[in-house]
Structure formats: C-alpha cells, structure tokens
Design an enzyme around this catalytic site. Structure first.
Site, short mmCIF file in Angstrom:
data_model
loop_
_atom_site.label_atom_id
_atom_site.label_comp_id
_atom_site.label_asym_id
_atom_site.label_seq_id
_atom_site.Cartn_x
_atom_site.Cartn_y
_atom_site.Cartn_z
N CYS A 1 0.81 -1.23 0.00
CA CYS A 1 0.00 0.00 0.00
C CYS A 1 0.84 1.28 0.00
O CYS A 1 0.36 2.34 -0.39
CB CYS A 1 -0.94 0.02 1.20
SG CYS A 1 -2.14 -1.34 1.19
N GLN B 1 -5.15 -9.01 6.08
CA GLN B 1 -5.45 -7.66 6.55
C GLN B 1 -6.71 -7.63 7.40
O GLN B 1 -6.81 -6.84 8.35
CB GLN B 1 -5.60 -6.74 5.34
CG GLN B 1 -6.67 -7.17 4.36
CD GLN B 1 -6.78 -6.21 3.19
OE1 GLN B 1 -6.52 -5.02 3.33
NE2 GLN B 1 -7.18 -6.70 2.04
N ARG C 1 -19.91 8.58 0.44
CA ARG C 1 -21.30 8.15 0.50
C ARG C 1 -22.09 8.96 1.53
O ARG C 1 -21.58 9.32 2.59
CB ARG C 1 -21.39 6.67 0.90
CG ARG C 1 -20.70 5.71 -0.07
CD ARG C 1 -20.91 4.28 0.39
NE ARG C 1 -20.29 3.33 -0.52
CZ ARG C 1 -19.37 2.44 -0.18
NH1 ARG C 1 -18.95 2.39 1.06
NH2 ARG C 1 -18.88 1.59 -1.07
N SER D 1 -11.34 0.51 3.87
CA SER D 1 -11.07 1.34 2.69
C SER D 1 -11.77 0.75 1.48
O SER D 1 -12.00 -0.45 1.40
CB SER D 1 -9.56 1.42 2.44
OG SER D 1 -9.00 0.13 2.29
N HIS E 1 -8.96 3.68 -1.83
CA HIS E 1 -7.57 3.28 -1.62
C HIS E 1 -7.09 2.52 -2.86
O HIS E 1 -7.03 1.29 -2.86
CB HIS E 1 -7.48 2.40 -0.37
CG HIS E 1 -6.13 1.86 -0.07
ND1 HIS E 1 -4.95 2.41 -0.55
CD2 HIS E 1 -5.75 0.78 0.70
CE1 HIS E 1 -3.93 1.70 -0.10
NE2 HIS E 1 -4.39 0.71 0.65
N CYS F 1 -0.01 2.06 6.72
CA CYS F 1 0.31 0.65 6.94
C CYS F 1 0.48 -0.04 5.60
O CYS F 1 -0.13 0.34 4.59
CB CYS F 1 -0.78 -0.02 7.76
SG CYS F 1 -2.43 0.07 7.03
N GLY G 1 1.55 -4.05 3.58
CA GLY G 1 1.72 -5.48 3.69
C GLY G 1 3.10 -5.86 4.18
O GLY G 1 4.08 -5.19 3.87
#
Length: 383
Positions: A89, A157, A212, A237, A338, A368, A370
């Site tokens: 990420c 995750q 939203r 995300s 994301h 954060c 992986g």
C-alpha cells in the site's frame, strides 16, 4: 546535503469499483496524470531523469513495468526510463522517497514519483491468486523459513484489523462512528472545492466517486468480513481506481527551469513491525521518524494516515495522542478510496494542498503496508 523539492502534485479522481474509471487501461490512467504534470511545468519531456511508479498486483494490464508504459502511453519522450516498485500500500509513497533520494544524492534533478491502480480490473491479491494453479495460494505457503518463524499462519489484513480493534478496545460502534466522520469530512471537502486544484478530470469523471451519504443505522446492517466480529465493509477502505503523481526536483532544476518550490522533503523513513499484526507499523514508524527528524508531533500541522481500516487510524490516534481534528481533515480512504499503488502520492497530493489551504508548515504522512511495514514522510510547505 542537497535538498529535494516538490514543485507539483496532482491526481486523477478516485473511481469507485465498477465506476466511471473502471474501463480505463492502467497505462492510460497513469498516462493521464503524467501528461498533465509534464504539460504544466515547462520542463522539456526529454529532460526528465526517471519515472518511479508504485503498483501492486502487477499482472495483466499492470504488468511489464507500468511506469515506463504509462510514460510512453502519454506520448512523452522515449529517452526517459521508468521503474515500477512494490511496497504494497505504500508503493507510491516509497516512490517519493526514491525520487527524493536520487535528487539529494546529486545523481538526478527531475523525477516523477507516482502510482497507478485499476482495482476493478485487477482486484486486490490478484498476483497471489494467479499462482493457485501452480499450488501457491499465498506468498508464504511452502516457505520453511516462514513456518519455522511464524507457524502455518498466512497474515491477512482483515484478521489484523480485527486484532487491532480488539487490542485497542475499539467497539464496532466506535469504528462506524469514525467511518461516518470520514465520509462527512470528504463530502464537506468536495462541497467546498478543496480537491478542485489537485484533481485532473478524466473520462467525464470530475470528482471522487467514492464518498457516501450514509448513516450509523445503515452501517450497523452490514455483515462482518471473513470471520470478523467488528470489521465490515463500512469500516474498511474502498476498492477503487486511480493514479497520482508528484514532481520532485533539485535546487539546480528550480533555477534552470524557473520553478517555484511548493514544499521541501524534510524527512523520510520506513520501519516495520510484526507481519501477522501487519497494520500496526505506522505507530513505531511515526515515533522513529520524529526522533530522527528531531521533532515532536505538536510541530506537525496536518497528518494523513491511510485509513486501510478504521481501527488502524484509531489505534494510531490513541497511541500518539495527536488530534483527530488535524488528521485526515478531508476524509480518508474509507470515504475517498484506496487505489493501492497510487494511494501514497494521492495522500501526499492532498496533504500538500491542505497545508497550502490552511497555511500550515509541516505535514506528516504515514500508512500501513503489507508485511507489517510503514513509510513516514514529513514535508515542509514553502511560501
């Protein structure tokens, strides 16, 4: 030591899953931001030194060094190379670090750092599932070293987000309240035009599609994800499509091309923690970065921490004591999406514009990643 300066930063709108950007080829999505950033800064395209792009799951249309393909798809000079990196990420945030390091070393003067991800076409973990016919369901299966160290455990995750929520005693209701606030902030930012200067419209999509109009009642109806008892899609995300880019140059380039620096890279570092917990590294990485920079959090005017899950940002806020009112003030990935490889420079683009909007001096970005990793970048806005 030589300095690295940011002279421009922009991004595409964030397209929701199966939304307005879902049909765009990854090369064309990345080309869109590259063409825009080259076109508005007056540097001849053959005088760029490198293009460093972050991207995850580089298969199919994202394979074959997508950084180079994006540059060529933009119609730009064949003389300029490109390289694609994967720090999960944090890939495009790491691209900024590599670009700044190249400039600070004196080996390069003009580098574009950015990223691209088309998650509608290439869903998350596609690179892992592509290997299933060969007997590999994840990167850890079959590794003797991994099993000796961590056992027969493949980090996920979702499990990590749940573990964080449990450890920091965050209830489902608290997670959903945080998520609702992320949407509220994003919608307010859109209404006030805060993203207008950083977004380059594409394919009729002029603004982020992901925020939203939701409610706590609606989120309470969502099912839990993958065996969790607190984590739902509402506190996670959003899968999305997007690209972003930051132009990093040397002092010599500022003078040569008569450019005005908008920010200086003040600090950059990356640290790691337990890969099973996976998402906690922003906490020790922030402490490490501040110590290295000789700073305290009260000197930081704005923070962007990627909202991979509400629990990640909330745990960071609890541990650091940094004000939520100064964190992700325009919403985060829960509301704004994301697009994995593009998120690092997407957040940096928003952070820079937010510092300019408010007159803040220092901004800190972390996320954060992986493998239990986290990048931290501190930028200083320049008048």
């Amino acid at each position: 030591m030589a300095e690295a300066y940011i002279v421009d930063a922009l991004r595409s709108p964030t397209g929701r899953r199966k939304g307005g950007l879902s049909h765009v080829h990854g090369a064309d999505l990345g080309a869109h931001v590259l063409k825009a950033i080259v076109g508005r800064n007056g540097i001849p395209d053959d005088e760029y030194d490198d293009v460093i792009f972050g991207c995850v799951d580089t298969i199919g249309p994202l394979a074959g060094d997508i950084a180079r393909t994006c540059w060529l798809a933009a119609g730009l000079s064949e003389a300029v190379p490109g390289t694609t990196i994967d720090r999960q990420c944090g890939s495009s945030q790491q691209a900024v670090h590599f670009a700044a390091q190249a400039v600070m070393s004196g080996t390069m003067d003009v580098v574009v750092a950015g990223g691209v991800q088309t998650m509608t076409q290439i869903p998350i973990s596609s690179a892992m599932t592509a290997a299933e016919p060969m007997g590999f369901s994840d990167p850890y299966t079959g590794s003797k070293g991994w099993v000796e160290r961590y056992g027969e455990v493949a980090p996920t995750q979702f499990k990590a987000a749940q573990m964080i929520a449990d450890h920091w005693e965050l209830s489902r209701e608290e997670l959903e309240a945080y998520s609702l606030e992320s949407h509220r902030r994003a919608l307010q930012a859109i209404r006030e035009g805060r993203f207008n200067q950083e977004i380059v419209p594409l394919e009729g999509v002029e603004m982020d599609e992901t925020p939203r109009q939701t409610s706590l009642e609606k989120m309470a109806e969502l099912d839990f994800l993958f065996g969790c008892d607190k984590i739902t899609a509402g506190v996670s995300s959003q899968t999305s499509d997007g690209a972003s880019a930051v132009l990093v140059v040397s002092e010599q380039a500022l003078e040569k091309y008569n450019l005005k620096p908008r920010a200086r890279i003040h600090h950059m570092s990356v640290r790691a923690a337990d890969p099973i917990w996976m998402l906690t590294a922003p906490i020790p990485a922030t402490e490490y970065a501040l110590k290295k920079a000789g700073m305290t959090l009260d000197q930081i005017d704005r923070v962007e921490i990627n909202e991979a899950f509400a629990s990640v940002a909330m745990a960071w806020l609890k541990e650091t004591g940094y004000p939520h009112e100064q964190t992700n003030v325009n919403g985060g990935a829960i509301a704004l999406g994301h697009p994995l490889g593009a998120t690092g420079t997407k957040l940096m683009t928003t952070l820079l514009h937010e510092l300019e909007r408010t007159g803040g001096r220092f901004g800190l970005q972390t996320m954060c990643e992986g493998g239990g990793q986290a990048n931290v970048t501190i930028i200083e806005r320049l008048d």
